[in-house]
Design a protein around this motif. Structure first.
Motif, short mmCIF file in Angstrom:
data_model
loop_
_atom_site.label_atom_id
_atom_site.label_comp_id
_atom_site.label_asym_id
_atom_site.label_seq_id
_atom_site.Cartn_x
_atom_site.Cartn_y
_atom_site.Cartn_z
N ASP A 9 -10.39 1.39 -0.03
CA ASP A 9 -10.63 2.52 0.88
C ASP A 9 -9.40 2.75 1.78
OD1 ASP A 9 -13.30 3.01 0.08
OD2 ASP A 9 -14.01 1.39 1.35
N PRO A 10 -9.29 3.98 2.32
CA PRO A 10 -8.24 4.23 3.32
C PRO A 10 -8.44 3.31 4.52
CG PRO A 10 -9.19 6.29 2.55
CD PRO A 10 -10.05 5.18 2.00
N PRO A 11 -7.39 2.96 5.21
CA PRO A 11 -6.01 3.39 5.05
C PRO A 11 -5.24 2.57 4.01
CG PRO A 11 -6.17 2.05 7.02
CD PRO A 11 -7.57 2.19 6.46
N ARG A 12 -5.78 1.42 3.60
CA ARG A 12 -5.07 0.57 2.63
C ARG A 12 -4.81 1.31 1.33
NH1 ARG A 12 -1.26 -2.86 1.91
NH2 ARG A 12 -1.63 -4.41 0.34
N HIS A 13 -5.75 2.13 0.89
CA HIS A 13 -5.58 2.90 -0.34
C HIS A 13 -4.31 3.75 -0.29
CE1 HIS A 13 -6.77 5.16 -3.95
NE2 HIS A 13 -6.28 6.20 -3.31
N ARG A 14 -4.10 4.44 0.85
CA ARG A 14 -2.92 5.29 1.00
C ARG A 14 -1.63 4.48 0.92
NH1 ARG A 14 -5.40 6.92 5.28
NH2 ARG A 14 -6.88 8.55 4.99
N GLN A 15 -1.64 3.30 1.54
CA GLN A 15 -0.45 2.44 1.51
C GLN A 15 -0.13 2.00 0.08
OE1 GLN A 15 -2.04 -0.56 4.09
NE2 GLN A 15 -1.02 0.25 5.92
N LEU A 16 -1.13 1.54 -0.63
CA LEU A 16 -0.93 1.09 -2.00
C LEU A 16 -0.54 2.24 -2.92
CD1 LEU A 16 -3.93 -1.38 -2.33
CD2 LEU A 16 -1.51 -1.96 -2.07
N ARG A 17 -1.18 3.38 -2.73
CA ARG A 17 -0.87 4.55 -3.57
C ARG A 17 0.57 5.00 -3.36
NH1 ARG A 17 -4.06 10.31 -3.93
NH2 ARG A 17 -2.68 11.18 -5.50
N SER A 18 1.06 4.92 -2.14
CA SER A 18 2.44 5.30 -1.86
C SER A 18 3.41 4.40 -2.63
CB SER A 18 2.70 5.20 -0.36
OG SER A 18 4.06 5.44 -0.08
N LEU A 19 3.13 3.12 -2.66
CA LEU A 19 3.98 2.19 -3.41
C LEU A 19 3.96 2.49 -4.91
CD1 LEU A 19 3.05 -1.15 -1.62
CD2 LEU A 19 5.21 0.10 -1.43
N VAL A 20 2.78 2.74 -5.43
CA VAL A 20 2.63 3.03 -6.85
C VAL A 20 3.33 4.34 -7.21
CG1 VAL A 20 0.93 3.63 -8.64
CG2 VAL A 20 0.50 1.71 -7.11
N THR A 21 3.20 5.34 -6.37
CA THR A 21 3.82 6.64 -6.61
C THR A 21 5.34 6.51 -6.70
OG1 THR A 21 2.02 7.76 -5.48
CG2 THR A 21 4.04 9.00 -5.74
N GLN A 22 5.91 5.68 -5.86
CA GLN A 22 7.36 5.48 -5.87
C GLN A 22 7.81 4.78 -7.15
OE1 GLN A 22 8.60 3.49 -2.25
NE2 GLN A 22 7.22 4.75 -1.02
N ALA A 23 7.01 3.85 -7.64
CA ALA A 23 7.39 3.08 -8.83
C ALA A 23 7.16 3.84 -10.13
CB ALA A 23 6.62 1.76 -8.86
N PHE A 24 6.18 4.72 -10.15
CA PHE A 24 5.80 5.38 -11.40
C PHE A 24 6.15 6.86 -11.39
CE2 PHE A 24 3.22 1.56 -11.36
CZ PHE A 24 3.44 1.08 -12.64
N THR A 25 7.42 7.16 -11.23
CA THR A 25 7.88 8.54 -11.34
C THR A 25 7.80 8.94 -12.81
OG1 THR A 25 10.17 7.87 -11.72
CG2 THR A 25 9.49 8.21 -9.41
N PRO A 26 7.77 10.25 -13.12
CA PRO A 26 7.74 10.66 -14.53
C PRO A 26 8.88 10.05 -15.35
CG PRO A 26 7.23 12.52 -13.13
CD PRO A 26 7.63 11.39 -12.21
N LYS A 27 10.07 9.97 -14.77
CA LYS A 27 11.21 9.39 -15.48
C LYS A 27 10.98 7.91 -15.79
CE LYS A 27 16.24 8.93 -15.19
NZ LYS A 27 17.43 9.20 -14.40
N ALA A 28 10.45 7.17 -14.81
CA ALA A 28 10.19 5.75 -15.01
C ALA A 28 9.11 5.53 -16.07
CB ALA A 28 9.78 5.10 -13.70
#
Length: 155
Positions: A77-96
């Motif tokens: 649940d938020p706010p931890r969800h937002r923190q984790l999602r931000s990390l995942v989003t940075q690592a899993f760009t379309p190029k990556a």
């Protein structure tokens, strides 16, 4: 509640969704131990009121899927969800993700080899769960080791 899990339902679940919106828009599935919500407004409310409708999944269901996913991003649940999602989003760009595609295909083939010989499998336990764990572990530089699990496959 008659929940039809036929091959036809699996290929085209939309008539089932329509029937559920009309007859049981919020339904508790005793087999999986989870709630199913079918109407847009109800879904929006459940997603936005996380204090009332937590994403936490327990491990009490007979299939064990709740336990498998209990510590994952989708069960946070938020706010931890937002923190984790931000990390995942940075690592899993379309190029990556494109760069990972050949390795993911190879790992998928490897995991499926053991299943093909037996002719049947629990795809959550033997493919959908270990595949992302292996990929993420490799991304983090964690060496892969072979573990004899219930399917005897690599982990």
């Amino acid at each position: 509640m008659d929940v039809n899990h036929s091959a036809e339902h699996q290929l085209d679940p939309f008539p089932h969704y329509e029937r559920m919106r009309e007859t049981a828009p919020v339904h508790f599935d005793e087999q999986s131990g989870s709630w199913h919500v079918f109407r847009y407004d109800d879904v929006q409310r459940a997603l936005s009121e996380y204090a009332t409708f937590s994403s936490h999944m327990g491990g009490d269901d007979a299939s064990g899927t709740g336990q498998l996913f209990s510590s994952s991003l989708i069960a946070t649940d938020p706010p931890r969800h937002r923190q984790l999602r931000s990390l995942v989003t940075q690592a899993f760009t379309p190029k990556a993700v494109d760069a990972l595609a050949p390795r993911i295909a190879g790992l998928t083939d490897e995991l499926l080899e053991g299943i093909a010989d037996r002719g049947s499998a629990d795809l959550i336990k033997e493919l959908a769960y270990p595949l992302p764990v292996i990929v993420i572990s490799e991304l983090m530089g964690i060496p892969r080791r072979t573990v004899s699990g219930s399917n005897g496959g690599p982990m």
